[in-house]
Structures are given as C-alpha cells and as structure tokens.
Write a protein that holds these residues in place. Structure first.
Motif, short mmCIF file in Angstrom:
data_model
loop_
_atom_site.label_atom_id
_atom_site.label_comp_id
_atom_site.label_asym_id
_atom_site.label_seq_id
_atom_site.Cartn_x
_atom_site.Cartn_y
_atom_site.Cartn_z
N THR A 14 0.84 -1.19 0.00
CA THR A 14 0.00 0.00 0.00
C THR A 14 0.88 1.24 0.00
N SER A 16 1.03 5.57 -0.79
CA SER A 16 0.30 6.80 -1.05
C SER A 16 0.88 7.45 -2.31
N VAL A 48 6.34 7.01 -0.75
CA VAL A 48 5.30 7.61 -1.60
C VAL A 48 5.73 7.55 -3.07
N LEU A 179 -8.09 1.59 6.31
CA LEU A 179 -7.87 2.11 4.97
C LEU A 179 -8.56 1.18 3.97
N ALA A 182 -7.90 0.39 -0.92
CA ALA A 182 -6.47 0.68 -0.99
C ALA A 182 -5.92 0.64 -2.41
N GLY A 184 -7.53 1.83 -4.92
CA GLY A 184 -8.09 2.97 -5.64
C GLY A 184 -9.57 2.92 -5.92
N ARG A 186 -13.03 3.79 -5.41
CA ARG A 186 -13.68 4.86 -4.67
C ARG A 186 -15.11 4.53 -4.27
N SER A 201 -9.68 6.02 6.01
CA SER A 201 -9.32 6.42 4.65
C SER A 201 -10.07 5.54 3.65
N GLY A 204 -7.54 6.74 -0.53
CA GLY A 204 -6.58 7.84 -0.33
C GLY A 204 -7.15 9.09 0.30
N GLU A 205 -8.48 9.22 0.35
CA GLU A 205 -9.10 10.36 1.04
C GLU A 205 -9.24 9.99 2.51
N TYR A 206 -8.70 10.81 3.41
CA TYR A 206 -8.67 10.37 4.81
C TYR A 206 -9.06 11.47 5.78
#
Length: 236
Positions: A14, A16, A48, A179, A182, A184, A186, A201, A204-206
């Motif tokens: 995972t 970011s 990242v 999370l 993870a 992607g 949505r 999360s 990726g929105e957390y």
C-alpha cells in the motif's frame, strides 16, 4: 533452504500517491509538512509515489526532490510523467519513472486484428473475496485483505492498521487505522459499530481522529465517498 542467493516474487504494498499541482518546491514542502503534522503516525517517513501529470519540464527537479525528502517522505518512484525533458531529469536523479495502468493502455491503443476467441472454460472461483479476522487486532499489527473485503469481528487497538482493497467492516471497538479501497476503488466503504479511529481512509481520502464529527465518535457509523469527499452517517 533455496539453492539460489536471490529469488524474485510478486507482492503487493500500500503506497500513497502524492499528486503535485505546483512547480515551486517550497510551496510543495510546506503543503506536505502540513499534511504530515495532521497525521504523523500515518505519513511520517512514509514511502510515496509522486504523480507529476500536472507539471511540465520547467521546474528544478533537484530542488523539488530535496524539498519533498526534507519532510521525511521516501520517494520510491514517479508516475504520470508525459514530458520527455522532465523524464530525463527524474532519471538523472536516480528515481524510476513508473507507468500506471491507464498509461500503458494508451500506448497500446493501436488497432490490431484479433482472432475470435474460443469460448472460455468455466472455472470455479478460487479467489477469497472476504477475509475474516475473529481475534483482536493488536497495536503494531497490520491486516491486509488483497482484492477482498475485510471483516473484523473483534476489537482493533490503537496503533493497529486494517487495509483492504475492498470494504472494511469492524464489529468491535475501532481505535486503530482503517484504509479501505487501498487499490483505488472509490466505491468502497467502512462500516463500524464503535468508531474511535486514529485514521479512516477510502481510496486515499482520509480523516484523522480530530476530523471525525463529534456526534459520530464512539457510535456505529458508515463512511463512504460522495463527490470525492469523505462523508459519514449513522449505521442503523
């Protein structure tokens, strides 16, 4: 013991992805530092991938890399690079230029004559679509449900982390990090019967703990994305 000194194996991690929307290194550094200060346990020294699709070659890549590294983030690769000059600068800096799935698809869009495929044999589904954890998840543990939903029937301690490519369900006290989506997705959601998480999360929105609305803290709640933003509602 293996007969060879090394062995290559596929795996999944995972990571970011940081999308850069500004060409000034100091602006990026300050924005990243603000994010890290909000969630140090989640982002401090995190690996990242940088997405530079919004940038052009008219930047000082060396300064940009130094500014990002100064925050403690570990750059493991760069994606979304369409500018040849920028690609060369990135390569000279010793960073791999990564191709995302959509990029590879575009490069392979040339028409080709494809023979009519034969009917595929019916194969029994062997992928486990749900991973179930029936024991408490302790501090320092990470549970990852690859290509699956994750269900935890017990408590999740502070400092523990749940990661799933699908949805996450927690039927005990949730004090750690969750999370979902993870990879992607949505459309994934988080369902929790007692929400007291350090971080939640989706794709990726957390939110960190302080951002969870007070009226939902310690209650049964459901989180999802609406118009790209995290939303929360009572879980009935």
């Amino acid at each position: 013991m293996s007969q060879t000194p090394i062995e290559f194996k596929g795996s999944s991690f995972t990571l970011s992805v940081v999308h850069l929307h500004h060409s000034q290194p100091e602006v990026i550094r300050q924005a990243l530092q603000d994010k890290i200060d909000q969630a140090p346990g989640f982002l401090k020294n995190a690996p990242v991938v940088l997405n530079v699709s919004a940038l052009n070659g008219d930047i000082n890549w060396k300064q940009m890399q130094q500014a990002i590294s100064a925050t403690g983030l570990r750059i493991v690769g760069v994606s979304g690079c369409k500018d040849d000059a920028l690609k060369k600068m990135i390569a000279r800096a010793g960073l791999p230029v990564l191709s995302e799935g959509s990029d590879r698809k575009k490069r392979n869009d040339a028409p080709a004559v494809v023979p009519e495929p034969a009917p595929a044999p019916v194969v029994a589904e062997t992928v486990n679509k749900t991973r179930i954890i029936n024991t408490p998840v302790r501090s320092g543990q990470q549970i990852y449900a690859r290509n699956a939903d994750l269900i935890v029937t017990s408590s999740v301690s502070a400092g523990a982390e749940l990661v799933a490519d699908g949805n996450i369900h927690i039927y005990g006290m949730m004090r750690g990090r969750a999370l979902a989506g993870a990879s992607g997705d949505r459309d994934c959601q988080i369902f929790c019967t007692n929400l007291a998480a350090e971080l939640v999360s989706i794709a990726g929105e957390y939110w960190i703990m302080d951002q969870i609305p007070a009226e939902f803290f310690g209650k049964a709640a459901r989180l999802c994305l609406k118009e790209g933003a995290l939303t929360i509602q009572t879980l009935n």
